[in-house]
Design a protein around this motif. Sequence first.
Motif, short mmCIF file in Angstrom:
data_model
loop_
_atom_site.label_atom_id
_atom_site.label_comp_id
_atom_site.label_asym_id
_atom_site.label_seq_id
_atom_site.Cartn_x
_atom_site.Cartn_y
_atom_site.Cartn_z
N HIS A 109 0.90 -8.05 4.76
CA HIS A 109 0.45 -6.67 4.96
C HIS A 109 1.61 -5.72 4.75
N PRO A 110 1.38 -4.60 4.06
CA PRO A 110 2.48 -3.69 3.71
C PRO A 110 3.26 -3.19 4.91
N THR A 111 2.62 -3.14 6.09
CA THR A 111 3.36 -2.63 7.25
C THR A 111 4.17 -3.74 7.93
N GLY A 136 8.63 -3.76 2.62
CA GLY A 136 7.25 -3.76 2.14
C GLY A 136 6.59 -2.40 2.32
N PHE A 137 7.05 -1.68 3.33
CA PHE A 137 6.50 -0.36 3.63
C PHE A 137 7.31 0.75 2.93
N GLY A 138 8.35 0.34 2.19
CA GLY A 138 9.14 1.33 1.43
C GLY A 138 10.05 2.17 2.31
N CYS A 145 5.72 4.78 1.15
CA CYS A 145 5.38 4.91 -0.26
C CYS A 145 6.34 4.13 -1.14
N PRO A 146 6.31 2.78 -1.03
CA PRO A 146 7.13 1.99 -1.96
C PRO A 146 6.61 2.22 -3.36
N GLY A 147 7.49 1.97 -4.34
CA GLY A 147 7.12 2.31 -5.70
C GLY A 147 7.73 3.66 -6.01
N VAL A 198 4.11 6.65 -8.55
CA VAL A 198 2.87 6.35 -7.84
C VAL A 198 3.16 5.39 -6.68
N CYS A 199 2.68 5.70 -5.50
CA CYS A 199 2.83 4.79 -4.37
C CYS A 199 2.15 3.46 -4.70
N GLU A 200 2.79 2.37 -4.29
CA GLU A 200 2.16 1.06 -4.48
C GLU A 200 1.24 0.74 -3.31
N LEU A 201 1.27 1.58 -2.29
CA LEU A 201 0.37 1.39 -1.15
C LEU A 201 -0.74 2.43 -1.24
#
Lengths: 224, 224
Positions: free
Chosen positions: B13-15, B20-22, B98-100, B103-106
Motif C-alpha cells: 500500500h502506498p502509505t 512509497g508515499f513520496g 505524490c511520488p512520481g 503526474v502523481c503515481e498515487l
Amino acid sequence: MTIASTGTTTSEHPTATPLGFGVGARLTASVMTDDYARVLVEILSRLDLTGLVRETGDVSTYLGGHESHLQRALIDLAEELARTEHHATLSLTLSRGCPGEVVCELPGGAGPRGTEVPEPRRTGRYAAAEWSLYPLADQVSEDGTAPDHMRDIYAAIDHARALGTFRGSEHFATRLEGDIGDVIATAVAGWLLVGRSVQHVTSHLTISLNSPSHEVRELAEGAR
Amino acid sequence: MTIASTGTTTSEHPTATPLGFGVGARLTASVMTDDYARVLVEILSRLDLTGLVRETGDVSTYLGGHESHLQRALIDLAEELARTEHHATLSLTLSRGCPGEVVCELPGGAGPRGTEVPEPRRTGRYAAAEWSLYPLADQVSEDGTAPDHMRDIYAAIDHARALGTFRGSEHFATRLEGDIGDVIATAVAGWLLVGRSVQHVTSHLTISLNSPSHEVRELAEGAR
C-alpha cells in the motif's frame, strides 16, 4: 491590508488591477562570493522597477505588479547576476489570485484574471532551474466547474516544450534549461496559463547560474 | 519510476513506507563566499543521511525518507551552514503524497498518511525564514469529505505560534524567526499537520543564516 497598502480600493473589482488581484513575486538572490553585498546592492540599484512596487526584506524581496513587468525585472535581474560570472542562485515565488497573507482577501470565484503570456527576452546566458507550479483553488469557479488542474499543468508543460526549456521531471519539480530569458518566461507562462482557469496559482522556481557543472552543458549547447 | 527506484513494490500500500508515499525534500544551499564549493562539499560529506536516499543535482539535492530523518538532516545541514559564519541561504521544498513527477503515481484517496510530528532539536543558532504551505488535494478524500484547507493551515500557524517562531504574515509567505531547529521543525510540523487530512502537501521554506541584518535581532532576542 495588502489591498489598502497597494492603493487599490475595495469598490474596484479585484481582477481590475494586478495589485488588487495580488500579482507579485518574492525573490532571494544568492551570490557565491565574499563580496556578495556590494554585488547585490549594485545589481538591485540598477534594476528597472517600472510598473512594480518593491518591499525589501532580509530573507527575500517582494515585487508586486503586472506579470509582464515582473517577467522583465526577473529576467533583467537574473541576467545581471549571470554577468557577474560568480556562481549564483535565484529562488523565486510567483503568486496571483490571493492578495493578503494567511487568509486570501479575495473569496473563491473572484477570479480568475486572464492575462496575455509575455514574450521571452533572450539574454545569451545559460540557466538550469527546477520549477513547481501549484493551482490552489479548492472550490468551484464562477462558471460552476471545478478547475481541471492536470489539464492546466499539461498545458504549461507543453508550453515549456515549445520554448525548448523542458528537460524532464524530477522528484517534486520540473527541470528547465536554456537561455535565462526562456527559463523565466517558461515559469511565468505556466503560471499564467494555469491562471486562466484557477484564481489562486503559485509557482516556485530555483535557478542556478554559472555553476561549475554547467560548463560542459553550455559547450554542448553551443555545438548544436 | 520513482516508486521502482526507491525499492518499494506495487503490491505494497502506498502509505506503507515514506518512499512509497513520496516523502522527501529538495534543498539548495548557497554560501556567500568565494570558497563555497569546498565549504559545501565538507558539510554535505559529513551529513548523517541515516534512513534517507540522496540524489545530488546541480540545482538542488533530493533527500527521500521518513519525515523525522528529513527533519534531523535538514537541521544538521542548516546548523553546519550557520557555523561557517558565512552568510548563507537554504531553499527547501518538502513534498509528501505524490511520488512520481508531472503526474502523481498515487490516485487521490491513496492517502493521507498520518505521521507523528518530530520534536525540534535546538542549535543555539538564529534563522529568519519565509514559509509557504500548500495543501494540493483537489478531490475528496477516502472518507468522502473535501479537505478543509484553511482549518489545516490555521492548525499549522497555531503550531508555529506555540513553537514561538511565528513572526507574522507577508505577501505569499509566513515569516518565521528563531532557533534554526525550531524554524525547520515549524515547517515540517505544518507540512505533517496538513498531511493528516490532505494526501498531497508541499511546503517551501527559504532560510537566511548569518545575515548582516540579523545581528540587531539576535542581540534583542538575547536581551529578553
